[in-house]
Design a protein around this motif. Structure first.
Motif, PDB file in Angstrom:
ATOM      1  N   MET A 104      23.600  23.550  43.756  1.00 53.07           N
ATOM      2  CA  MET A 104      22.514  24.313  43.166  1.00 53.07           C
ATOM      3  C   MET A 104      22.143  25.504  44.064  1.00 53.07           C
ATOM      4  O   MET A 104      21.929  26.597  43.557  1.00 53.07           O
ATOM      5  N   LYS A 105      22.049  25.274  45.382  1.00 52.61           N
ATOM      6  CA  LYS A 105      21.710  26.343  46.310  1.00 52.61           C
ATOM      7  C   LYS A 105      22.801  27.405  46.329  1.00 52.61           C
ATOM      8  O   LYS A 105      22.506  28.592  46.418  1.00 52.61           O
ATOM      9  N   LYS A 106      24.034  26.960  46.217  1.00 55.78           N
ATOM     10  CA  LYS A 106      25.161  27.889  46.246  1.00 55.78           C
ATOM     11  C   LYS A 106      25.122  28.796  45.012  1.00 55.78           C
ATOM     12  O   LYS A 106      25.395  29.993  45.106  1.00 55.78           O
ATOM     13  N   GLN A 107      24.779  28.234  43.858  1.00 62.60           N
ATOM     14  CA  GLN A 107      24.696  29.019  42.628  1.00 62.60           C
ATOM     15  C   GLN A 107      23.596  30.079  42.737  1.00 62.60           C
ATOM     16  O   GLN A 107      23.776  31.217  42.320  1.00 62.60           O
ATOM     17  N   ARG A 108      22.420  29.708  43.290  1.00 60.27           N
ATOM     18  CA  ARG A 108      21.327  30.668  43.461  1.00 60.27           C
ATOM     19  C   ARG A 108      21.730  31.792  44.404  1.00 60.27           C
ATOM     20  O   ARG A 108      21.421  32.946  44.182  1.00 60.27           O
ATOM     21  N   LEU A 109      22.419  31.430  45.471  1.00 62.03           N
ATOM     22  CA  LEU A 109      22.876  32.426  46.441  1.00 62.03           C
ATOM     23  C   LEU A 109      23.836  33.422  45.785  1.00 62.03           C
ATOM     24  O   LEU A 109      23.714  34.635  45.968  1.00 62.03           O
ATOM     25  N   VAL A 110      24.756  32.909  45.000  1.00 59.31           N
ATOM     26  CA  VAL A 110      25.725  33.775  44.296  1.00 59.31           C
ATOM     27  C   VAL A 110      24.994  34.670  43.294  1.00 59.31           C
ATOM     28  O   VAL A 110      25.252  35.871  43.210  1.00 59.31           O
ATOM     29  N   LEU A 111      24.058  34.098  42.545  1.00 55.76           N
ATOM     30  CA  LEU A 111      23.304  34.863  41.548  1.00 55.76           C
ATOM     31  C   LEU A 111      22.478  35.965  42.217  1.00 55.76           C
ATOM     32  O   LEU A 111      22.485  37.116  41.780  1.00 55.76           O
ATOM     33  N   ARG A 112      21.782  35.627  43.288  1.00 56.88           N
ATOM     34  CA  ARG A 112      20.980  36.620  44.013  1.00 56.88           C
ATOM     35  C   ARG A 112      21.869  37.724  44.591  1.00 56.88           C
ATOM     36  O   ARG A 112      21.506  38.895  44.565  1.00 56.88           O
ATOM     37  N   THR A 113      23.002  37.346  45.116  1.00 52.73           N
ATOM     38  CA  THR A 113      23.928  38.332  45.665  1.00 52.73           C
ATOM     39  C   THR A 113      24.406  39.290  44.575  1.00 52.73           C
ATOM     40  O   THR A 113      24.450  40.506  44.777  1.00 52.73           O
ATOM     41  N   LEU A 114      24.746  38.757  43.404  1.00 53.11           N
ATOM     42  CA  LEU A 114      25.184  39.593  42.284  1.00 53.11           C
ATOM     43  C   LEU A 114      24.070  40.542  41.836  1.00 53.11           C
ATOM     44  O   LEU A 114      24.320  41.724  41.578  1.00 53.11           O
ATOM     45  N   ILE A 115      22.853  40.025  41.763  1.00 54.18           N
ATOM     46  CA  ILE A 115      21.719  40.872  41.359  1.00 54.18           C
ATOM     47  C   ILE A 115      21.521  42.000  42.368  1.00 54.18           C
ATOM     48  O   ILE A 115      21.325  43.156  41.991  1.00 54.18           O
ATOM     49  N   LEU A 116      21.593  41.691  43.647  1.00 51.53           N
ATOM     50  CA  LEU A 116      21.447  42.725  44.677  1.00 51.53           C
ATOM     51  C   LEU A 116      22.559  43.767  44.600  1.00 51.53           C
ATOM     52  O   LEU A 116      22.308  44.956  44.754  1.00 51.53           O
ATOM     53  N   ILE A 117      23.758  43.335  44.335  1.00 54.33           N
ATOM     54  CA  ILE A 117      24.886  44.270  44.209  1.00 54.33           C
ATOM     55  C   ILE A 117      24.666  45.198  43.016  1.00 54.33           C
ATOM     56  O   ILE A 117      24.846  46.419  43.124  1.00 54.33           O
TER      57      ILE A 117
END
Length: 174
Positions: free
Chosen positions: A1-14
């Motif tokens: 779950m934490k990994k998915q949030r990290l990936v999602l946040r990274t994509l949003i920032l990009i």
């Protein structure tokens, strides 16, 4: 779950970073391309008048162009319009063309204003604001004098008197 949030946040920032970078790039590119310089050729444009006819600035080569930017809500604009109209009727047979560019108001408001003041010259509507941006208009009214070769010879910010309008048209008369 934490990994998915990290990936999602990274994509949003990009995506946000790319959007900001693109916006900055476009603004810098636009500033480089469209600058009005006294003594240089005026930026060309195509705008439609109240009757649906297209007007291209470069089509008036050979004539002096009195390019006025205005708004119906602008009191100084309202004051100078009768002066511009009278002088236009005096100078139109001498090779001077007035192009009055409204800064993006509704056709209804612009037509009503033109009818109220019985304006005889083309009233163009810059609905997108592109021409206003290209000419860096702020505040209104603003007037550019363009000679018969398409070069900007003068820029005036603010209200015009009838004598000023007459003198300006004399300057651009071919």
């Amino acid at each position: 779950m934490k990994k998915q949030r990290l990936v999602l946040r990274t994509l949003i920032l990009i995506v946000l970073g790319a959007a900001v970078a693109y916006t900055l790039y476009e603004n810098f590119k636009k500033d480089e391309i469209e600058k009005v310089v006294i003594g240089e050729k005026a930026p060309d444009f195509v705008l439609t008048d109240l009757n649906g006819k297209k007007h291209r600035l470069s089509d008036y080569k050979g004539k002096g162009v009195f390019l006025n930017f205005w708004g119906t809500w602008c009191k100084p604009c309202e004051e100078e319009m009768p002066f511009i109209n009278r002088q236009y009727n005096k100078f139109k047979e001498k090779g001077v063309q007035v192009l009055a560019v409204n800064v993006g108001e509704s056709d209804f408001a612009v037509k009503k204003f033109a009818e109220t003041y019985k304006l005889d010259f083309p009233i163009l509507n810059d609905k997108s604001g592109d021409v206003q941006s290209a000419y860096r208009i702020d505040p209104l009214p603003a007037t550019f004098l363009i000679d018969k070769d398409g070069k900007v010879i003068k820029y005036h910010k603010g209200e015009l008197t009838e004598k000023m309008v007459n003198d300006f048209m004399e300057q651009i008369k071919p």
